[in-house]
Design a protein around this motif. Structure first.
Motif, mmCIF file in Angstrom:
data_model
loop_
_atom_site.group_PDB
_atom_site.id
_atom_site.type_symbol
_atom_site.label_atom_id
_atom_site.label_comp_id
_atom_site.label_asym_id
_atom_site.label_seq_id
_atom_site.Cartn_x
_atom_site.Cartn_y
_atom_site.Cartn_z
ATOM 1 N N LEU A 10 0.831 -1.205 0.000
ATOM 2 C CA LEU A 10 0.000 0.000 0.000
ATOM 3 C C LEU A 10 0.862 1.249 0.000
ATOM 4 O O LEU A 10 1.982 1.250 0.496
ATOM 5 C CB LEU A 10 -0.906 0.009 1.238
ATOM 6 C CG LEU A 10 -1.837 -1.189 1.397
ATOM 7 C CD1 LEU A 10 -2.470 -1.191 2.777
ATOM 8 C CD2 LEU A 10 -2.897 -1.173 0.313
ATOM 9 N N SER A 11 0.315 2.320 -0.532
ATOM 10 C CA SER A 11 0.996 3.609 -0.554
ATOM 11 C C SER A 11 0.126 4.630 0.175
ATOM 12 O O SER A 11 -1.000 4.901 -0.243
ATOM 13 C CB SER A 11 1.227 4.036 -2.003
ATOM 14 O OG SER A 11 1.814 5.313 -2.043
ATOM 15 N N ASN A 12 0.627 5.175 1.283
ATOM 16 C CA ASN A 12 -0.109 6.156 2.090
ATOM 17 C C ASN A 12 -1.484 5.648 2.521
ATOM 18 O O ASN A 12 -2.496 6.322 2.314
ATOM 19 C CB ASN A 12 -0.263 7.482 1.331
ATOM 20 C CG ASN A 12 1.064 8.097 0.984
ATOM 21 O OD1 ASN A 12 1.915 8.255 1.846
ATOM 22 N ND2 ASN A 12 1.254 8.437 -0.273
ATOM 23 N N PRO A 13 -1.546 4.455 3.142
ATOM 24 C CA PRO A 13 -2.852 3.916 3.508
ATOM 25 C C PRO A 13 -3.436 4.565 4.758
ATOM 26 O O PRO A 13 -2.717 5.060 5.625
ATOM 27 C CB PRO A 13 -2.548 2.448 3.776
ATOM 28 C CG PRO A 13 -1.159 2.479 4.315
ATOM 29 C CD PRO A 13 -0.462 3.562 3.514
ATOM 30 N N TYR A 14 -4.753 4.559 4.808
ATOM 31 C CA TYR A 14 -5.464 4.916 6.034
ATOM 32 C C TYR A 14 -6.710 4.043 6.095
ATOM 33 O O TYR A 14 -7.149 3.482 5.095
ATOM 34 C CB TYR A 14 -5.811 6.408 6.095
ATOM 35 C CG TYR A 14 -6.791 6.912 5.071
ATOM 36 C CD1 TYR A 14 -8.152 6.983 5.344
ATOM 37 C CD2 TYR A 14 -6.366 7.332 3.814
ATOM 38 C CE1 TYR A 14 -9.051 7.459 4.402
ATOM 39 C CE2 TYR A 14 -7.263 7.813 2.866
ATOM 40 C CZ TYR A 14 -8.611 7.867 3.175
ATOM 41 O OH TYR A 14 -9.503 8.337 2.245
ATOM 42 N N ALA A 15 -7.248 3.893 7.292
ATOM 43 C CA ALA A 15 -8.410 3.034 7.487
ATOM 44 C C ALA A 15 -9.585 3.845 8.008
ATOM 45 O O ALA A 15 -9.409 4.919 8.590
ATOM 46 C CB ALA A 15 -8.070 1.921 8.476
ATOM 47 N N THR A 42 -12.018 10.869 10.420
ATOM 48 C CA THR A 42 -12.311 9.433 10.386
ATOM 49 C C THR A 42 -11.126 8.592 9.905
ATOM 50 O O THR A 42 -11.202 7.366 9.921
ATOM 51 C CB THR A 42 -13.514 9.141 9.471
ATOM 52 O OG1 THR A 42 -13.158 9.419 8.105
ATOM 53 C CG2 THR A 42 -14.733 9.957 9.876
ATOM 54 N N ALA A 43 -10.054 9.229 9.496
ATOM 55 C CA ALA A 43 -8.902 8.507 8.943
ATOM 56 C C ALA A 43 -8.004 7.977 10.054
ATOM 57 O O ALA A 43 -7.474 8.736 10.860
ATOM 58 C CB ALA A 43 -8.094 9.423 8.027
#
Length: 107
Positions: A10-15, A42-43
């Motif tokens: 992943l590149s610069n992931p957030y959930a 929410t990130a």
């Protein structure tokens, strides 16, 4: 200890965590499920663990019991227009995750 580990490149992931029954999103800043939170609140930041090459995610301590979707997106500056890279359903019992049978979607 991580409740879920995402194994992907992943590149610069957030959930984001979304409660399935209500559609409410976990607001990281305020520590609550919210119907209309500020998107950037929410990130959930994700950082790779180089030992096992995965992204550990620990559920918030105050997340209520329920069924949730964990949505993974990629962007250095989270935006509502970001596409979902990975979606994973899980059941949270207040202490640990319980997998929910589902189809796994990856980009």
């Amino acid at each position: 200890m991580a409740d879920i580990i995402i194994y992907a490149s992943l590149s610069n992931p957030y959930a984001q965590i979304i409660e399935v029954s209500t559609g409410k999103v976990w607001d990281v800043t305020n520590g609550v499920l919210a119907a209309a939170p500020t998107y950037t609140d929410t990130a959930i930041t994700m950082t790779v663990n180089s030992y096992y090459n995965g992204y550990p995610i620990t559920m918030p301590a105050t997340l209520p019991k329920g069924v949730f979707d964990l949505i993974i997106k990629e962007n250095a500056s989270p935006a509502n227009s970001d596409s979902t890279t990975i979606g994973k359903a899980f059941r949270w019992n207040g202490n640990s995750t319980i997998p929910v049978p589902m189809k796994f979607r990856e980009k």
